[in-house]
Design a protein around this motif. Structure first.
Motif, PDB file in Angstrom:
ATOM      1  N   VAL A   7       0.790  -1.147  -0.176  1.00 44.55           N
ATOM      2  CA  VAL A   7      -0.143  -0.059  -0.153  1.00 44.55           C
ATOM      3  C   VAL A   7       0.853   1.461  -0.121  1.00 44.55           C
ATOM      4  O   VAL A   7       0.420   2.301  -0.425  1.00 44.55           O
ATOM      5  N   ASN A  10       1.100   2.996  -3.300  1.00 45.33           N
ATOM      6  CA  ASN A  10       0.032   3.206  -4.186  1.00 45.33           C
ATOM      7  C   ASN A  10      -0.001   4.915  -4.869  1.00 45.33           C
ATOM      8  O   ASN A  10      -0.467   5.078  -5.568  1.00 45.33           O
ATOM      9  N   ASN A  33      -1.226 -12.316  -2.468  1.00 45.75           N
ATOM     10  CA  ASN A  33      -2.177 -11.930  -3.131  1.00 45.75           C
ATOM     11  C   ASN A  33      -2.411 -12.566  -4.582  1.00 45.75           C
ATOM     12  O   ASN A  33      -3.652 -12.856  -4.900  1.00 45.75           O
ATOM     13  N   THR A 106      -2.182  -6.452 -11.212  1.00 44.49           N
ATOM     14  CA  THR A 106      -3.921  -6.401 -10.591  1.00 44.49           C
ATOM     15  C   THR A 106      -4.357  -7.581 -10.529  1.00 44.49           C
ATOM     16  O   THR A 106      -4.162  -8.119 -11.404  1.00 44.49           O
ATOM     17  N   GLU A 115     -13.333  -7.711  -5.145  1.00 43.17           N
ATOM     18  CA  GLU A 115     -12.817  -6.324  -5.906  1.00 43.17           C
ATOM     19  C   GLU A 115     -11.491  -6.679  -6.170  1.00 43.17           C
ATOM     20  O   GLU A 115     -10.754  -7.145  -5.466  1.00 43.17           O
ATOM     21  N   SER A 116     -11.177  -6.193  -7.621  1.00 42.40           N
ATOM     22  CA  SER A 116      -9.478  -6.344  -7.887  1.00 42.40           C
ATOM     23  C   SER A 116      -8.770  -5.371  -7.204  1.00 42.40           C
ATOM     24  O   SER A 116      -9.337  -4.498  -6.838  1.00 42.40           O
ATOM     25  N   ASN A 117      -7.640  -5.661  -6.974  1.00 42.24           N
ATOM     26  CA  ASN A 117      -6.585  -4.847  -6.429  1.00 42.24           C
ATOM     27  C   ASN A 117      -5.402  -4.541  -7.182  1.00 42.24           C
ATOM     28  O   ASN A 117      -4.996  -5.644  -7.715  1.00 42.24           O
ATOM     29  N   THR A 118      -4.909  -3.361  -7.345  1.00 43.42           N
ATOM     30  CA  THR A 118      -3.576  -3.185  -8.094  1.00 43.42           C
ATOM     31  C   THR A 118      -2.443  -2.616  -7.045  1.00 43.42           C
ATOM     32  O   THR A 118      -2.637  -1.925  -6.307  1.00 43.42           O
ATOM     33  N   PHE A 119      -1.367  -3.379  -7.376  1.00 42.33           N
ATOM     34  CA  PHE A 119      -0.312  -3.135  -6.519  1.00 42.33           C
ATOM     35  C   PHE A 119       0.771  -2.561  -7.336  1.00 42.33           C
ATOM     36  O   PHE A 119       1.147  -3.171  -8.522  1.00 42.33           O
TER      37      PHE A 119
END
Length: 128
Positions: A7, A10, A33, A106, A115-119
């Motif tokens: 995070v 981001n 993830n 992602t 929900e998709s998460n982008t790192f």
């Protein structure tokens, strides 16, 4: 800025330099993830198409389940954005000025309620 978790990346425009201990900690979190996702998409901001493709290949080399074919015909001039979809195996690259540098991962899910998460952005050599 201290980078201890994914995070923390981001709000960055470009990938930061990371120490070995930071890379290890972030990779551990990222893999958790990735392995829980149904598939991933990868975005690579790079100074050239060659560097973007090399970076994508480094991810495939590290994870045997993430494969892409027909990378030979990919070409774009100057700075590029490459997008790869693990589910479809589609890979596209386009010229794009003004981007930073780095890898965006992602995590995607077949269940529409997740929900998709982008790192990222992660350094281009993160997976080597």
């Amino acid at each position: 800025m201290e980078i201890n978790k994914l995070v923390d990346l981001n709000n960055l425009r470009s990938a930061p330099q990371l120490s070995n201990s930071q890379e290890k900690k972030l990779l551990e979190e990222l893999e958790s993830n990735i392995f829980n996702a149904d598939w991933i998409t990868i975005g690579i901001m790079a100074p050239s198409d060659i560097k973007a493709i090399e970076t994508l290949k480094s991810i495939s080399k590290k994870y045997s389940s993430i494969k892409f074919e027909n990378l030979g015909p990919l070409h774009a001039d100057g700075s590029v954005f490459l997008k790869a979809n693990q589910k479809t195996s589609n890979v596209f690259v386009r010229s794009e000025n003004g981007l930073g540098e780095g890898i965006l991962i992602t995590c995607q899910y077949d269940d529409g309620l997740k929900e998709s998460n982008t790192f990222g952005p992660l350094p281009l050599d993160f997976f080597t």
